[in-house]
Design a protein around this motif. Sequence first.
Motif, PDB file in Angstrom:
ATOM      1  N   ASN A 124       0.823  -1.210   0.000  1.00  0.00           N
ATOM      2  CA  ASN A 124       0.000   0.000   0.000  1.00  0.00           C
ATOM      3  C   ASN A 124       0.859   1.262   0.000  1.00  0.00           C
ATOM      4  N   THR A 125       1.936   1.255   0.765  1.00  0.00           N
ATOM      5  CA  THR A 125       2.835   2.404   0.756  1.00  0.00           C
ATOM      6  C   THR A 125       3.431   2.608  -0.627  1.00  0.00           C
ATOM      7  N   ALA A 126       3.813   1.508  -1.272  1.00  0.00           N
ATOM      8  CA  ALA A 126       4.360   1.604  -2.629  1.00  0.00           C
ATOM      9  C   ALA A 126       3.339   2.205  -3.592  1.00  0.00           C
ATOM     10  N   GLU A 127       2.057   1.909  -3.388  1.00  0.00           N
ATOM     11  CA  GLU A 127       1.002   2.482  -4.244  1.00  0.00           C
ATOM     12  C   GLU A 127       0.906   3.997  -4.042  1.00  0.00           C
ATOM     13  N   TYR A 128       0.980   4.455  -2.799  1.00  0.00           N
ATOM     14  CA  TYR A 128       0.990   5.893  -2.549  1.00  0.00           C
ATOM     15  C   TYR A 128       2.183   6.557  -3.236  1.00  0.00           C
ATOM     16  N   VAL A 129       3.352   5.960  -3.094  1.00  0.00           N
ATOM     17  CA  VAL A 129       4.555   6.537  -3.693  1.00  0.00           C
ATOM     18  C   VAL A 129       4.426   6.582  -5.207  1.00  0.00           C
ATOM     19  N   ALA A 130       3.827   5.544  -5.810  1.00  0.00           N
ATOM     20  CA  ALA A 130       3.644   5.522  -7.256  1.00  0.00           C
ATOM     21  C   ALA A 130       2.783   6.689  -7.715  1.00  0.00           C
ATOM     22  N   LEU A 131       1.708   6.965  -6.974  1.00  0.00           N
ATOM     23  CA  LEU A 131       0.835   8.081  -7.345  1.00  0.00           C
ATOM     24  C   LEU A 131       1.552   9.412  -7.159  1.00  0.00           C
ATOM     25  N   GLN A 132       2.290   9.546  -6.066  1.00  0.00           N
ATOM     26  CA  GLN A 132       3.045  10.786  -5.862  1.00  0.00           C
ATOM     27  C   GLN A 132       4.094  10.963  -6.962  1.00  0.00           C
ATOM     28  N   LEU A 133       4.782   9.893  -7.313  1.00  0.00           N
ATOM     29  CA  LEU A 133       5.789   9.943  -8.372  1.00  0.00           C
ATOM     30  C   LEU A 133       5.171  10.422  -9.683  1.00  0.00           C
ATOM     31  N   ASP A 165      -9.635   8.919   5.991  1.00  0.00           N
ATOM     32  CA  ASP A 165      -8.298   9.110   6.537  1.00  0.00           C
ATOM     33  C   ASP A 165      -7.413   7.938   6.120  1.00  0.00           C
ATOM     34  N   PRO A 166      -6.109   8.191   5.915  1.00  0.00           N
ATOM     35  CA  PRO A 166      -5.211   7.093   5.560  1.00  0.00           C
ATOM     36  C   PRO A 166      -5.241   5.986   6.609  1.00  0.00           C
ATOM     37  N   THR A 167      -5.312   4.748   6.159  1.00  0.00           N
ATOM     38  CA  THR A 167      -5.316   3.607   7.074  1.00  0.00           C
ATOM     39  C   THR A 167      -3.959   2.919   7.147  1.00  0.00           C
ATOM     40  N   GLU A 168      -3.063   3.283   6.244  1.00  0.00           N
ATOM     41  CA  GLU A 168      -1.732   2.685   6.225  1.00  0.00           C
ATOM     42  C   GLU A 168      -0.787   3.532   7.072  1.00  0.00           C
ATOM     43  N   PRO A 169      -0.123   2.943   8.081  1.00  0.00           N
ATOM     44  CA  PRO A 169       0.783   3.743   8.913  1.00  0.00           C
ATOM     45  C   PRO A 169       1.922   4.349   8.090  1.00  0.00           C
ATOM     46  N   GLY A 170       2.221   5.599   8.368  1.00  0.00           N
ATOM     47  CA  GLY A 170       3.384   6.229   7.771  1.00  0.00           C
ATOM     48  C   GLY A 170       3.205   6.824   6.391  1.00  0.00           C
ATOM     49  N   VAL A 171       1.982   6.846   5.847  1.00  0.00           N
ATOM     50  CA  VAL A 171       1.798   7.348   4.485  1.00  0.00           C
ATOM     51  C   VAL A 171       1.277   8.789   4.457  1.00  0.00           C
ATOM     52  N   GLU A 172       1.157   9.416   5.615  1.00  0.00           N
ATOM     53  CA  GLU A 172       0.565  10.751   5.661  1.00  0.00           C
ATOM     54  C   GLU A 172       1.320  11.752   4.774  1.00  0.00           C
ATOM     55  N   THR A 173       2.651  11.683   4.779  1.00  0.00           N
ATOM     56  CA  THR A 173       3.440  12.606   3.959  1.00  0.00           C
ATOM     57  C   THR A 173       3.113  12.439   2.488  1.00  0.00           C
ATOM     58  N   TYR A 174       3.037  11.181   2.041  1.00  0.00           N
ATOM     59  CA  TYR A 174       2.700  10.926   0.638  1.00  0.00           C
ATOM     60  C   TYR A 174       1.279  11.395   0.335  1.00  0.00           C
ATOM     61  N   SER A 175       0.340  11.086   1.232  1.00  0.00           N
ATOM     62  CA  SER A 175      -1.054  11.459   1.022  1.00  0.00           C
ATOM     63  C   SER A 175      -1.212  12.968   0.905  1.00  0.00           C
ATOM     64  N   GLU A 176      -0.529  13.697   1.766  1.00  0.00           N
ATOM     65  CA  GLU A 176      -0.619  15.162   1.731  1.00  0.00           C
ATOM     66  C   GLU A 176      -0.025  15.715   0.433  1.00  0.00           C
ATOM     67  N   ALA A 177       1.092  15.154  -0.009  1.00  0.00           N
ATOM     68  CA  ALA A 177       1.710  15.620  -1.255  1.00  0.00           C
ATOM     69  C   ALA A 177       0.801  15.335  -2.449  1.00  0.00           C
ATOM     70  N   ILE A 178       0.115  14.200  -2.432  1.00  0.00           N
ATOM     71  CA  ILE A 178      -0.817  13.861  -3.505  1.00  0.00           C
ATOM     72  C   ILE A 178      -1.970  14.856  -3.538  1.00  0.00           C
ATOM     73  N   THR A 179      -2.504  15.202  -2.372  1.00  0.00           N
ATOM     74  CA  THR A 179      -3.606  16.172  -2.302  1.00  0.00           C
ATOM     75  C   THR A 179      -3.186  17.518  -2.869  1.00  0.00           C
ATOM     76  N   VAL A 180      -1.989  17.975  -2.518  1.00  0.00           N
ATOM     77  CA  VAL A 180      -1.484  19.249  -3.036  1.00  0.00           C
ATOM     78  C   VAL A 180      -1.325  19.178  -4.551  1.00  0.00           C
ATOM     79  N   ALA A 181      -0.767  18.078  -5.054  1.00  0.00           N
ATOM     80  CA  ALA A 181      -0.569  17.939  -6.499  1.00  0.00           C
ATOM     81  C   ALA A 181      -1.895  17.981  -7.248  1.00  0.00           C
ATOM     82  N   LEU A 182      -2.882  17.239  -6.763  1.00  0.00           N
ATOM     83  CA  LEU A 182      -4.176  17.201  -7.441  1.00  0.00           C
ATOM     84  C   LEU A 182      -4.873  18.552  -7.401  1.00  0.00           C
TER      85      LEU A 182
END
Length: 217
Positions: A124-133, A165-182
Motif C-alpha cells: 500500500n505504501t508503494a502504491e501511494y509513492v507511485a501516485l506521488q511519483l 483518513d489514511p489507514t496505512e501507517p506512515g503514508v501521511e506525507t505521501y497522502s498530503e503531497a498527492i492532495t497538493v498535487a491534485l
Amino acid sequence: MTDDRLPAEYLSPLAELVDEVLAGVGYEVAAATDAINDAVPGYGGLFDPATTPAELRRALESLLDSGLTRPPVPEPTSDTLVLYVDGSSRGNPGPAGAGAVIMDAAEDQLARLGRPVGSQTGNNTAEYVALQLGLSELLVRYEPRRLEVRIDSMTVIRDVWGGDDPTEPGVETYSEAITVALSNIPEHQYTHLADSDPNPADALATVGADIAAFGPG
C-alpha cells in the motif's frame, strides 16, 4: 511543484545511489538504465550478475559527479492526460518499487517512470509513492487541465478521492503531497483497475523493487 528528488523509505547505500541517478533523469527508467549500463566497464550493467557492487558504485558515483540531464519532454496531443500507477512489494513488507506511466489523450506514452521505495515496505505504501511519483513528474512537465488516474489500489482511492483518513501507517506525507498535487489540476478523476486489467506501470514498479533489493554496496 519542483523537480527535487522525492522522499523514499530506507534503502541500502547502493539502492540510494541508483535512486539519485533516477531522480537526475526525472525517474525515466530507460534513460537511467542506459546511462548506468554505459558507465559500467566491460559488458556488465545495472542488473547483470557479473557487475560487482563496487563496479556499480563507481559507475553511479561517476554519473552523479558528471551531472545528469532529463530527457526531452514529448508534447502531448491535448491538455488531457492519463496516468497509470502501480506499486510492488516482495514479501509485503519487503523490497518495494513504484511505477507510473504518463499518456496523452491518444494514449501515446509520454513518460515511463520508476523508482525504489524501500527495502522493508508494504504494497500500500508503494502504491501511494507511485501516485506521488506520477503526479510530481506530470506537473513538472505539463500543465494538464484534465487528468484520469488509472489505479488498482482501493486503499489509495478511498483516501484520495473518497475522503477517508489514511489507514496505512506512515503514508501521511505521501497522502498530503498527492492532495497538493491534485489541487493544481482543475479536473481529475480515477478509474479503478481490476487485477485482470493491463497496467503498463506494473513492470516499472517491479524494476523499482529489483533496485530496492540491492545489498549495501
